[in-house]
Write a protein that holds these residues in place. Structure first.
Motif, PDB file in Angstrom:
ATOM      1  N   GLY A   1       0.818  -1.193   0.000  1.00 46.82           N
ATOM      2  CA  GLY A   1       0.000   0.000   0.000  1.00 46.82           C
ATOM      3  C   GLY A   1       0.854   1.245   0.000  1.00 46.82           C
ATOM      4  N   VAL A   2       0.195   2.367   0.142  1.00 52.42           N
ATOM      5  CA  VAL A   2       0.884   3.653   0.209  1.00 52.42           C
ATOM      6  C   VAL A   2       0.350   4.439   1.403  1.00 52.42           C
ATOM      7  N   MET A   3       1.144   5.386   1.854  1.00 49.89           N
ATOM      8  CA  MET A   3       0.666   6.420   2.755  1.00 49.89           C
ATOM      9  C   MET A   3       0.715   7.733   1.975  1.00 49.89           C
ATOM     10  N   TYR A   4      -0.397   8.420   1.962  1.00 52.72           N
ATOM     11  CA  TYR A   4      -0.438   9.710   1.277  1.00 52.72           C
ATOM     12  C   TYR A   4       0.128  10.787   2.195  1.00 52.72           C
ATOM     13  N   ASP A   5       0.850  11.703   1.593  1.00 47.39           N
ATOM     14  CA  ASP A   5       1.300  12.890   2.305  1.00 47.39           C
ATOM     15  C   ASP A   5       0.317  14.030   2.077  1.00 47.39           C
ATOM     16  N   TYR A   6      -0.060  14.240   0.799  1.00 41.72           N
ATOM     17  CA  TYR A   6      -0.829  15.433   0.462  1.00 41.72           C
ATOM     18  C   TYR A   6      -1.352  15.268  -0.958  1.00 41.72           C
ATOM     19  N   ILE A   7      -2.587  15.714  -1.181  1.00 44.48           N
ATOM     20  CA  ILE A   7      -3.193  15.673  -2.515  1.00 44.48           C
ATOM     21  C   ILE A   7      -3.788  17.053  -2.802  1.00 44.48           C
ATOM     22  N   ARG A   8      -3.567  17.547  -4.005  1.00 37.19           N
ATOM     23  CA  ARG A   8      -4.084  18.870  -4.376  1.00 37.19           C
ATOM     24  C   ARG A   8      -4.518  18.869  -5.841  1.00 37.19           C
TER      25      ARG A   8
END
Length: 568
Positions: A556-563
């Motif tokens: 999986g992934v861990m998101y830092d930030y989405i814009r």
């Protein structure tokens, strides 16, 4: 060349310095072609130093690969200390990370239950009954390089502390926020110089094509303190922290006899001021407040987090973005930086050559973070961590009591499995303007458990409204990841059919294993995705994020930030 474990045993011994105030001894091993593949092709010189009036000893090592020798990867190198288990039971690695630890026997069959990987066990019949039901896993005690100055163990009878003090991280791999092991059940205390932990094999030193390579690891200080009577262990901890500050102030040390360790007068310094230019945040320059600024081997922007063959020198800029990097070894570097609150990486446009006794003032520097247009919406905080997102409570049977009501609640075991509990039949759906990322965005985009031993890919949805769509321009989706573990994120706009080609894919990325090892971040990834206006609708829209790989619970992934940005 692949060798599983090579314990470095000295074949030559010398007293390299001895006087009334200091003794330094050397244990060397020399490689030659007759060793074939039995030994790593390195000359290793292990040094031990004792100073008069110093309560402990120093150790460092010089690794050298001569030109023309075979290629190799250095997967891990460290100094390990195994203490007396009948004495040392209390471990401390930070002000708020201290506890009585299990005995090594508690991890054996009959006293524990093995969990999803060998490092993690549940204590079922520990010698100390107060620990029954807790999870023990050495990765729960990892720490970032920048915070790893001192850790160790305390014996209550007699009242003695054993501490590993690392006064500088210049010789460690991966920069200031690379995580690694500290102390754990054994009782074991480590000084880790190189490892793939929380990064994967990308970070390992690779010596190729017969190149010459040399590096000095350390010195680190092994400090011992004591109290005349049984006392609060925090008193010995506070004394160890004080000593660590003394060691940090003495760096670089004057005493190492090896000419390969550069003294203060042989080093240089670099200063400057970093500004951030983002006209969609402010019309004026923004100070690079608290920026991480460092010198590392020349490379691409952000390459420092995968660099380990050379040395790195990092500081935090002040509130005005000003920085001063002192005691830099001579050599050629790039200046790198990243600023909390902004995405991306800064890199100097030219190489910086540091010479002995020379100071370089770089003046004012501008960082223009990736930006095409105004922000339509955003999720999270751009700080290279998933800590701001929802971290669930652990299963009651998998608790480490140290992390109950603790800022590092993400270090509990088994949190990845809670996703299946929270979303048993459908995946996460986040509505911009209504949902709250602190409560509604799970800390890791993981697989869903299906049955006893199989897992399913998962698709998260981001729902948002657009009052109008500019057909003449290109939108931009910024997807910043704090971690990736054998995963692939496919992005689709207003199309949930996973059998059809995605609008964008990261392809298979990441080996940092931060989900299983309780890290809230690993390596940083940033993807800037062009969004054709024809993919968007006036009114309601949905972005589908599919993590396609599902062979294990740790993918999986861990998101830092989405814009999402509108056209310029």
């Amino acid at each position: 060349m692949k060798i599983s474990i090579n314990r470095i045993l000295g074949t030559e011994f010398d007293v390299v310095q001895q006087d009334a105030n200091q003794v330094e001894v050397s244990f060397r091993t020399q490689w030659n072609p007759s060793h074939g593949g039995k030994l790593v092709p390195l000359n290793v010189d292990k040094r031990f130093v004792m100073l008069r009036g110093s309560s402990g000893f120093y150790t460092y090592a010089i690794y050298e690969h001569l030109q023309g020798w075979p290629d190799f990867n250095l997967a891990e190198t460290r100094v390990a200390f195994k203490l007396r288990k009948d004495r040392f039971h209390y471990m401390a690695i930070a002000d708020n990370r201290q506890r009585i630890m299990p005995m090594p026997e508690d991890r054996q069959p009959g006293r524990s239950q093995k969990l999803d990987y060998s490092e993690a066990v549940r204590l079922t019949n520990p010698i100390n009954a107060a620990l029954r039901g807790e999870v023990d896993d050495k990765y729960q005690y990892s720490i970032e390089n920048k915070d790893s100055m001192v850790h160790g163990w305390i014996s209550s009878d007699p009242s003695v502390g054993f501490w590993v003090i690392t006064p500088s991280i210049e010789f460690k791999s991966g920069g200031p926020v690379k995580q690694d092991l500290t102390s754990h059940v054994g009782p074991t205390a480590l000084a880790t110089f190189v490892s793939s932990h929380y990064a994967g094999d990308d970070i390992l030193p690779r010596v190729r094509n017969g190149e010459y390579w040399k590096k000095v690891f350390g010195p680190v200080f092994i400090y011992l303190n004591s109290a005349s009577t049984k006392s609060d262990p925090k008193l010995l901890w506070e004394d160890a922290k004080k000593q660590a500050r003394v060691e940090e102030g003495s760096w670089p040390y004057k005493f190492p006899a090896s000419k390969d360790f550069q003294k203060r007068e042989q080093r240089g310094s670099v200063s400057g001021r970093l500004f951030v230019v983002d006209e969609y945040v402010a019309f004026h320059y923004v100070n690079g407040n608290a920026a991480f600024v460092g010198l590392a081997s020349p490379g691409e922007a952000g390459s420092w987090q995968r660099e380990s063959k050379g040395y790195q020198f990092w500081v935090r800029a002040d509130a005005k973005g000003m920085f001063f990097i002192k005691n830099v070894r001579t050599g050629v570097y790039n200046l790198y930086a990243w600023v909390p609150g902004f995405i991306g990486d800064y890199k100097s446009s030219v190489n910086i050559t540091v010479t002995s006794g020379n100071h370089i003032n770089l003046g004012n520097l501008e960082y223009r973070p990736p930006r095409d247009g105004p922000t339509l919406w955003e999720i999270g905080i751009p700080d290279r961590s998933a800590a701001e997102f929802f971290v669930p409570d652990p299963y009651p049977c998998y608790i480490n009591r140290l992390y109950v009501n603790h800022p590092d609640r993400f270090r509990q075991y088994g949190l990845w499995e809670r996703y299946t509990d929270l979303y048993p039949d459908h995946d996460l759906m986040y509505t911009v303007g209504i949902s709250n990322y602190k409560k509604d965005w799970f800390y890791a985009h993981v697989t869903r458990k299906h049955g006893q031993a199989s897992y399913q890919a998962t698709t998260w949805q981001i729902k948002f409204r657009l009052n109008n769509v500019r057909r003449s321009g290109t939108y931009k989706l910024r997807l910043a990841l704090a971690s990736a573990v054998f995963s692939e994120i496919q992005v689709r706009f207003n199309n949930p059919i996973v059998q059809q080609p995605a609008h964008f894919t990261t392809e298979l990325i990441g080996r940092d294993n931060s989900i299983a090892r309780h890290g809230i971040h690993g390596l940083y990834w940033l993807f800037s995705i062009d969004v054709d206006s024809s993919w968007l609708l006036k009114g309601d829209n949905i972005i589908f994020l599919t993590q396609t790989r599902s062979e294990s619970p740790f993918q999986g992934v861990m998101y830092d930030y989405i814009r999402l940005e509108a056209p310029a």
